[in-house]
Design a protein around this motif. Structure first.
Motif, short mmCIF file in Angstrom:
data_model
loop_
_atom_site.label_atom_id
_atom_site.label_comp_id
_atom_site.label_asym_id
_atom_site.label_seq_id
_atom_site.Cartn_x
_atom_site.Cartn_y
_atom_site.Cartn_z
N SER A 4 71.34 -90.91 47.95
CA SER A 4 72.45 -91.87 48.07
C SER A 4 71.95 -93.29 48.28
O SER A 4 72.68 -94.26 48.05
CB SER A 4 73.38 -91.46 49.23
N PHE A 5 70.71 -93.44 48.71
CA PHE A 5 70.13 -94.77 48.92
C PHE A 5 69.40 -95.27 47.67
O PHE A 5 68.83 -96.35 47.69
CB PHE A 5 69.14 -94.74 50.10
N HIS A 6 69.38 -94.47 46.62
CA HIS A 6 68.61 -94.80 45.42
C HIS A 6 69.50 -95.35 44.31
O HIS A 6 70.66 -94.97 44.19
CB HIS A 6 67.90 -93.55 44.87
N THR A 7 68.93 -96.23 43.50
CA THR A 7 69.50 -96.59 42.21
C THR A 7 68.37 -96.48 41.20
O THR A 7 67.18 -96.61 41.56
CB THR A 7 70.05 -98.04 42.19
N PRO A 8 68.67 -96.21 39.92
CA PRO A 8 67.60 -96.09 38.92
C PRO A 8 66.69 -97.31 38.86
O PRO A 8 65.47 -97.17 38.68
CB PRO A 8 68.37 -95.89 37.61
#
Length: 319
Positions: free
Chosen positions: A264-268
């Protein structure tokens, strides 16, 4: 969806590092330059440690292993990235993806353990200098290096087959510049929660073990340095440990973000930047950090350069 209706392709498509293709030329030049510096610096480090007898010590033996790992590490991802940046075809075969996953898992795992063992080496050197030749003899060094390589390859052998046996369907476009497991698993059309939990536990353990060694080693080092009366001795101890702590902070920080921090803390986009940091930048920084701050390595380099210059002059005069 039934397994019979899943259509599998033999290839994946790597979408690459950039979203804006206008900057491709500049980024290509920068990454190519980093790649050349990293490979050259690591190979020179390995050569110097092998050829100069003054560098035939446990610390430099472990450092040579780090350079070998970094060379393999950056060669696992960057050549394919550079080819994709100038090619219309950005595909990678299913087998090729699996090989890339295995190699980068092995290298990153081996480096995790090796950095922890290097902290132990510094602890023995600072806290038990008189027993250092006994505690870090050649046999012990070989066992430590073999243990690091074995631990990394175990990670590769454990996670790679599971990843490649997950059913993939629909889009085979990986929003990344190499086959990193979290990015690949986003394409799965089956529940991967159990596998992701297994991978999370595996990665936490692989971080926890070396971090525990590093924390314990440096806590004991700080206590020893605090008791030192000589200012020169304190300076030498801090200088010896600073390079290692710098490498550890960058490498472990990036790995913690990628494999431990919840998705949930990640973006591509963030994932690509962090992955580029530990797969492209750190293999270049490691030999530079250790060599530029190390008098022994710089002395060996100057000696080699002078010998080469002398040989060139002799050959020129003979002609």
């Amino acid at each position: 969806m039934s397994m019979k209706n899943i259509t599998l392709s033999s290839d994946f498509i790597l979408l690459g590092l950039l979203v804006n293709n206008k900057a491709t030329g500049i980024v290509f030049a920068v990454i190519f330059a980093i790649f050349m510096v990293a490979v050259t610096a690591n190979l020179v480090m390995i050569f110097l440690i092998q050829m100069d007898s003054r560098l035939h010590t446990p610390m430099y033996f472990l450092l040579s292993q780090l350079s070998i790992m970094d060379t393999f590490f950056i060669c696992t991802t960057v050549p394919k990235l550079l080819v994709d940046m100038v090619s219309k075809e950005k595909t990678i075969s299913f087998v090729g993806c699996g090989i890339q996953i295995f190699l980068y898992l092995t290298m990153i795992g081996s480096e995790f353990f090796l950095l922890g063992l290097m902290a132990y080496d510094r602890y023995v050197a600072v806290c038990n200098p008189l027993r250092y030749p006994v505690l870090m003899n050649r046999r012990v060094c070989l066992l430590l290096a073999a243990g690091a390589w074995f631990g990394g390859s175990l990670d590769g052998f454990l996670l790679t087959p599971i990843t490649m046996n997950v059913p993939y369907c629909g889009s085979h476009s990986i929003n990344h510049f190499f086959c990193e497991i979290p990015a690949v698993l986003r394409l799965a059309c089956a529940d991967t929660s159990l596998y992701e939990t297994l991978m999370y536990i595996c990665c936490v353990l692989m971080l926890l073990i070396p971090i525990s060694i590093i924390s314990t080693s440096y806590s004991l080092i700080l206590l020893t340095v605090h008791r030192m009366r000589s200012a020169e001795g304190r300076k030498k101890a801090f200088t010896t440990c600073f390079s290692h702590l710098t490498v550890v902070s960058i490498f472990y920080g990036a790995a913690f973000y990628t494999y431990v921090l919840p998705q949930s803390f990640h973006t591509p986009e963030q994932d690509k930047v962090v992955s580029a940091l530990y797969t492209i930048v750190t293999p270049m920084l490691n030999p530079l950090i250790y060599s530029l701050r190390n008098k022994d390595v710089m002395g060996a380099f100057k000696k080699m350069f002078l010998q080469y210059s002398s040989a060139q002059k002799i050959s020129s005069s003979d002609v």
